[in-house]
Motif scaffolding. Structure first.
Motif, PDB file in Angstrom:
ATOM      1  N   PRO A   8      27.447  15.920   8.256  1.00  0.00           N
ATOM      2  CA  PRO A   8      28.252  17.273   8.568  1.00  0.00           C
ATOM      3  C   PRO A   8      28.165  16.894   9.777  1.00  0.00           C
ATOM      4  N   CYS A   9      27.984  15.593  10.792  1.00  0.00           N
ATOM      5  CA  CYS A   9      28.181  15.976  12.057  1.00  0.00           C
ATOM      6  C   CYS A   9      28.574  14.421  12.539  1.00  0.00           C
ATOM      7  N   PRO A  10      30.167  14.627  13.187  1.00  0.00           N
ATOM      8  CA  PRO A  10      31.136  13.603  13.008  1.00  0.00           C
ATOM      9  C   PRO A  10      30.977  13.138  14.060  1.00  0.00           C
ATOM     10  N   GLY A  17      27.342   7.760  24.512  1.00  0.00           N
ATOM     11  CA  GLY A  17      29.183   7.796  23.877  1.00  0.00           C
ATOM     12  C   GLY A  17      29.680   9.134  23.622  1.00  0.00           C
ATOM     13  N   PHE A  18      28.909   9.969  24.349  1.00  0.00           N
ATOM     14  CA  PHE A  18      29.612  10.977  24.708  1.00  0.00           C
ATOM     15  C   PHE A  18      29.385  11.930  25.968  1.00  0.00           C
ATOM     16  N   ASN A  19      28.371  12.160  26.519  1.00  0.00           N
ATOM     17  CA  ASN A  19      27.893  12.281  27.980  1.00  0.00           C
ATOM     18  C   ASN A  19      27.765  13.767  27.625  1.00  0.00           C
ATOM     19  N   MET A  20      26.565  13.946  26.484  1.00  0.00           N
ATOM     20  CA  MET A  20      26.025  14.981  25.650  1.00  0.00           C
ATOM     21  C   MET A  20      24.796  15.176  26.566  1.00  0.00           C
ATOM     22  N   GLY A  21      24.528  16.297  27.675  1.00  0.00           N
ATOM     23  CA  GLY A  21      23.212  16.496  28.228  1.00  0.00           C
ATOM     24  C   GLY A  21      21.839  15.592  27.655  1.00  0.00           C
ATOM     25  N   VAL A  29      19.546  23.127  10.232  1.00  0.00           N
ATOM     26  CA  VAL A  29      21.218  22.471  11.921  1.00  0.00           C
ATOM     27  C   VAL A  29      22.632  22.792  10.888  1.00  0.00           C
ATOM     28  N   GLU A  30      22.407  22.532   9.354  1.00  0.00           N
ATOM     29  CA  GLU A  30      24.317  22.199   8.955  1.00  0.00           C
ATOM     30  C   GLU A  30      23.626  23.975   8.824  1.00  0.00           C
ATOM     31  N   THR A  31      24.952  24.697   8.783  1.00  0.00           N
ATOM     32  CA  THR A  31      24.600  26.038   9.204  1.00  0.00           C
ATOM     33  C   THR A  31      26.816  26.746   8.117  1.00  0.00           C
ATOM     34  N   ASP A  32      26.756  27.794   7.777  1.00  0.00           N
ATOM     35  CA  ASP A  32      27.571  28.134   7.318  1.00  0.00           C
ATOM     36  C   ASP A  32      29.211  28.491   8.788  1.00  0.00           C
ATOM     37  N   VAL A  33      30.555  28.623   8.330  1.00  0.00           N
ATOM     38  CA  VAL A  33      31.396  28.607   9.181  1.00  0.00           C
ATOM     39  C   VAL A  33      31.639  27.439  10.073  1.00  0.00           C
ATOM     40  N   SER A  34      31.852  26.927   9.818  1.00  0.00           N
ATOM     41  CA  SER A  34      31.793  25.233  10.398  1.00  0.00           C
ATOM     42  C   SER A  34      33.476  25.426  10.854  1.00  0.00           C
ATOM     43  N   PRO A  35      33.452  24.166  11.901  1.00  0.00           N
ATOM     44  CA  PRO A  35      35.296  24.227  12.150  1.00  0.00           C
ATOM     45  C   PRO A  35      35.659  23.393  11.509  1.00  0.00           C
ATOM     46  N   ASN A  36      35.251  22.558  10.397  1.00  0.00           N
ATOM     47  CA  ASN A  36      36.112  21.708   9.690  1.00  0.00           C
ATOM     48  C   ASN A  36      35.106  21.058   8.331  1.00  0.00           C
ATOM     49  N   ARG A  37      33.830  21.973   7.661  1.00  0.00           N
ATOM     50  CA  ARG A  37      33.631  21.440   6.822  1.00  0.00           C
ATOM     51  C   ARG A  37      33.065  23.014   5.410  1.00  0.00           C
ATOM     52  N   ALA A  43      33.044  24.435  20.356  1.00  0.00           N
ATOM     53  CA  ALA A  43      32.890  24.558  21.509  1.00  0.00           C
ATOM     54  C   ALA A  43      32.751  22.469  22.230  1.00  0.00           C
ATOM     55  N   PHE A  44      32.768  22.160  20.730  1.00  0.00           N
ATOM     56  CA  PHE A  44      32.518  20.354  20.827  1.00  0.00           C
ATOM     57  C   PHE A  44      33.138  19.983  20.917  1.00  0.00           C
ATOM     58  N   TYR A  45      34.725  20.586  20.104  1.00  0.00           N
ATOM     59  CA  TYR A  45      35.400  19.822  20.176  1.00  0.00           C
ATOM     60  C   TYR A  45      36.711  19.424  21.320  1.00  0.00           C
ATOM     61  N   PRO A  46      36.945  20.282  22.058  1.00  0.00           N
ATOM     62  CA  PRO A  46      37.517  19.849  23.118  1.00  0.00           C
ATOM     63  C   PRO A  46      36.505  19.033  24.002  1.00  0.00           C
TER      64      PRO A  46
HETATM   65  C1  HEM Z   1      22.181  15.534  19.182  1.00  0.00           C
HETATM   66  C2  HEM Z   1      22.221  15.257  17.983  1.00  0.00           C
HETATM   67  C3  HEM Z   1      23.195  16.095  16.908  1.00  0.00           C
HETATM   68  C4  HEM Z   1      22.542  16.862  15.500  1.00  0.00           C
HETATM   69  C5  HEM Z   1      21.279  16.917  15.187  1.00  0.00           C
HETATM   70  C6  HEM Z   1      23.433  17.303  14.983  1.00  0.00           C
HETATM   71  C7  HEM Z   1      23.897  17.820  14.113  1.00  0.00           C
HETATM   72  C8  HEM Z   1      24.624  18.645  13.382  1.00  0.00           C
HETATM   73  C9  HEM Z   1      24.638  19.705  11.916  1.00  0.00           C
HETATM   74  C10 HEM Z   1      23.575  19.575  11.472  1.00  0.00           C
HETATM   75  C11 HEM Z   1      26.353  19.012  12.144  1.00  0.00           C
HETATM   76  C12 HEM Z   1      27.179  20.409  11.216  1.00  0.00           C
HETATM   77  C13 HEM Z   1      26.213  21.556  11.671  1.00  0.00           C
HETATM   78  C14 HEM Z   1      27.971  22.609  10.605  1.00  0.00           C
HETATM   79  O1  HEM Z   1      27.501  22.608   9.102  1.00  0.00           O
HETATM   80  O2  HEM Z   1      28.808  23.378  11.522  1.00  0.00           O
HETATM   81  C15 HEM Z   1      26.709  19.077  12.927  1.00  0.00           C
HETATM   82  C16 HEM Z   1      28.152  19.718  13.103  1.00  0.00           C
HETATM   83  C17 HEM Z   1      29.409  19.613  14.199  1.00  0.00           C
HETATM   84  N1  HEM Z   1      28.661  17.814  15.221  1.00  0.00           N
HETATM   85 FE1  HEM Z   1      26.629  17.075  15.701  1.00  0.00          FE
HETATM   86  N2  HEM Z   1      24.637  16.738  16.154  1.00  0.00           N
HETATM   87  C18 HEM Z   1      24.019  16.295  16.800  1.00  0.00           C
HETATM   88  C19 HEM Z   1      25.216  15.834  17.722  1.00  0.00           C
HETATM   89  C20 HEM Z   1      26.220  16.293  18.129  1.00  0.00           C
HETATM   90  C21 HEM Z   1      26.996  15.443  19.204  1.00  0.00           C
HETATM   91  C22 HEM Z   1      27.178  13.913  20.169  1.00  0.00           C
HETATM   92  C23 HEM Z   1      28.241  15.564  19.226  1.00  0.00           C
HETATM   93  C24 HEM Z   1      29.968  15.104  19.844  1.00  0.00           C
HETATM   94  C25 HEM Z   1      29.662  14.706  19.999  1.00  0.00           C
HETATM   95  C26 HEM Z   1      28.422  16.295  17.806  1.00  0.00           C
HETATM   96  C27 HEM Z   1      29.321  17.612  17.241  1.00  0.00           C
HETATM   97  C28 HEM Z   1      29.331  17.965  16.362  1.00  0.00           C
HETATM   98  C29 HEM Z   1      30.672  18.478  15.781  1.00  0.00           C
HETATM   99  C30 HEM Z   1      32.293  18.752  16.650  1.00  0.00           C
HETATM  100  C31 HEM Z   1      30.352  19.008  14.235  1.00  0.00           C
HETATM  101  C32 HEM Z   1      31.010  20.428  13.651  1.00  0.00           C
HETATM  102  C33 HEM Z   1      31.561  19.656  12.744  1.00  0.00           C
HETATM  103  C34 HEM Z   1      32.476  20.165  11.933  1.00  0.00           C
HETATM  104  O3  HEM Z   1      32.757  21.594  11.085  1.00  0.00           O
HETATM  105  O4  HEM Z   1      34.713  20.303  12.452  1.00  0.00           O
HETATM  106  N3  HEM Z   1      27.369  16.799  17.668  1.00  0.00           N
HETATM  107  N4  HEM Z   1      25.907  18.269  14.015  1.00  0.00           N
END
Ligand code: HEM
Length: 446
Positions: free
Chosen positions: A102-104, A133-137, A177-185, A256-259
């Protein structure tokens, strides 16, 4: 062919039609020129987009024009050191045995080898790759990765899968960690367990919000509209909506991660959250014959620059709770909500205290295993959000029986301890080059 590729291929034809173009002195001038041309007539726009639009319905034609309007420039001022990918990191589309979920952001990092390409990642690799890759803190990455290891992964090796292992655990695991009400899932229940593929209808809606905004970009405000719409949808159609502290933070943060992470350049400091960047990074490829978005492997667009400064836990919480969430409240288990006491500190403190009382759900082991896991998580998080840190709980509020559970009523239907019926299908690694959810899943059709 990707829409942006089509756009680029159209450039030579335009330079013949407008010889003056060869003389433009900068990229910015050229792009301004192209944008003006795009606006000239809808017929010309259609040609730019591949010319396959004759006979399309009004709706699809409108979306085509919308997408054309969202094509934009790259960041105006960038440091060459922030260009990604760096030399030596090559895009390779994932194979069928490579875990993608689920995590792009993490999927993309694995597609370039910043993370192991098989999608089985460990804590240290995640901290390193997300920063690079993304400068995540580091604090934000540590909090996310700790919960992924704790609830979806393996404590002994501090690792987890980007999707699931044999249908079990991994980031696909719902409501941890994965959850309902996601941006594009889609939601887990309504999607019959498909919480991990890009939803075409959701991205269409997202493009619509961007098109309606004067910036034409995927700004925080645009993503907040996307959140508000999906929150309404979930409240209305998902009887098993489960929205509790930690997953809630991930859900809101993801908007908020999108922008903040996917913009080309630093968002709010000259970077652009434009269609090229967003669609490419999340793997949304527009098909002008059907008007749907095909889910393709996540890839950086050409000439892409990561943000120049880290975006960390406090930034994410402030964006999530002061901008995204107030637009459409879904009542969770934060006692401070709706009071002046809601702050990044009180939220992180809730999480930290919650850790004192949860049993990690992925660990089907003994109490001793559970205790070890919690100790590991508390030790890992202590320097970031533990007592005595700037963001930590004041010592006076910590008590072993504080009463906050990280996953309250976890065994209620929809919670992590009790997945809804019909939702065990469609787990597993992402399958790309397909359209998912062309229409809204108002009820599960499994
Ligand atoms: C650091 C470890 C990370 C973990 C464990 C993680 C885990 C996840 C998980 C489980 C989801 C699904 C959430 C959902 O159902 O809405 C998710 C979604 C997402 N993650 Fe990550 N993530 C991580 C890092 C990142 C990074 C570095 C980015 C961006 C550069 C990112 C961007 C996103 C975005 C934008 C979504 C929403 C996807 C969508 O529904 O459109 N995540 N992440």
């Amino acid at each position: 062919m990707r829409l942006q590729d089509t756009f680029v291929l159209a450039l030579p034809a335009l330079s013949v039609a407008f010889p003056g173009m060869a003389g433009v002195s900068s990229r910015a001038e050229m792009e301004t020129y192209l944008r003006e041309r795009q606006a000239e007539s809808s017929a010309e726009k259609r040609q730019l987009l591949g010319g396959v639009v004759s006979g399309l319905t009004g709706t699809i034609g409108a979306l085509t024009n919308t997408v054309a309007g969202l094509l934009g420039s790259i960041a105006s001022s960038v440091d060459p050191d922030n260009k990604r990918p760096e030399p030596g990191y090559e895009f390779i589309a994932p194979g069928p045995n490579d875990a993608r979920g689920p995590c792009p952001g993490l999927n993309l990092l694995a597609n370039y080898g910043y993370l192991p390409r098989d999608g089985h990642v460990n804590f240290g690799q995640v901290l390193d790759a997300t920063a690079r890759g993304f400068n995540m803190g580091a604090d934000l990455a540590a909090v996310l990765a700790t919960f992924a290891v704790l609830t979806d992964g393996d404590i002994a090796t501090e690792s987890f899968s980007l999707s699931s292992v044999g249908g079990v655990g991994g980031l696909n695991r719902h409501s941890t960690v994965e959850t309902d009400v996601s941006p594009n899932r889609e939601d887990f229940y309504n999607g019959c367990g498909d919480n991990h593929h890009l939803s075409s209808r959701l991205f269409k809606q997202n493009v619509g919000f961007a098109a309606a905004d004067s910036s034409k970009q995927f700004t925080l405000d645009v993503m907040t509209s996307q959140y508000a719409a999906q929150a309404d949808f979930s409240k209305l159609y998902n009887p098993y909506l489960y929205f509790f502290p930690f997953p809630l933070i991930v859900s809101l943060g993801a908007f908020a991660f999108y922008p903040n992470f996917f913009s080309n350049g630093t968002y709010l400091a000259g970077g652009v959250a434009n269609y090229e960047s967003i669609s490419s990074i999340i793997g949304a490829q527009y098909d002008s014959t059907t008007g749907d978005f095909t889910y393709v492997p996540e890839k950086w667009p050409e000439n892409w620059y990561r943000r120049a400064t880290p975006y960390g836990a406090v930034d994410a919480l402030v964006d999530a709770f002061t901008t995204v969430y107030p637009r459409n409240i879904i009542v969770p288990a934060f006692p401070q909500l709706g009071t002046p006491n809601l702050s990044p500190q009180t939220i992180l403190c809730d999480i930290y205290m919650g850790l004192n009382s949860i049993t990690p759900l992925a660990i089907a082991g003994t109490e001793e295993d559970g205790a070890k896991a919690i100790t590991w998580a508390l030790t890992t998080l202590a320097p970031i959000i533990g007592p005595g840190t700037a963001l930590g709980c004041p010592n006076s509020v910590l008590s072993p029986d504080s009463g906050f559970a990280l996953f309250p009523n976890a065994s209620q239907t929809g919670g992590p301890g009790s997945v809804p019926p019909s939702s065990t299908l469609h787990t597993g690694n992402n399958v790309y080059n397909k359209v998912y959810f062309a229409t809204p899943p108002t009820k599960p059709t499994c």
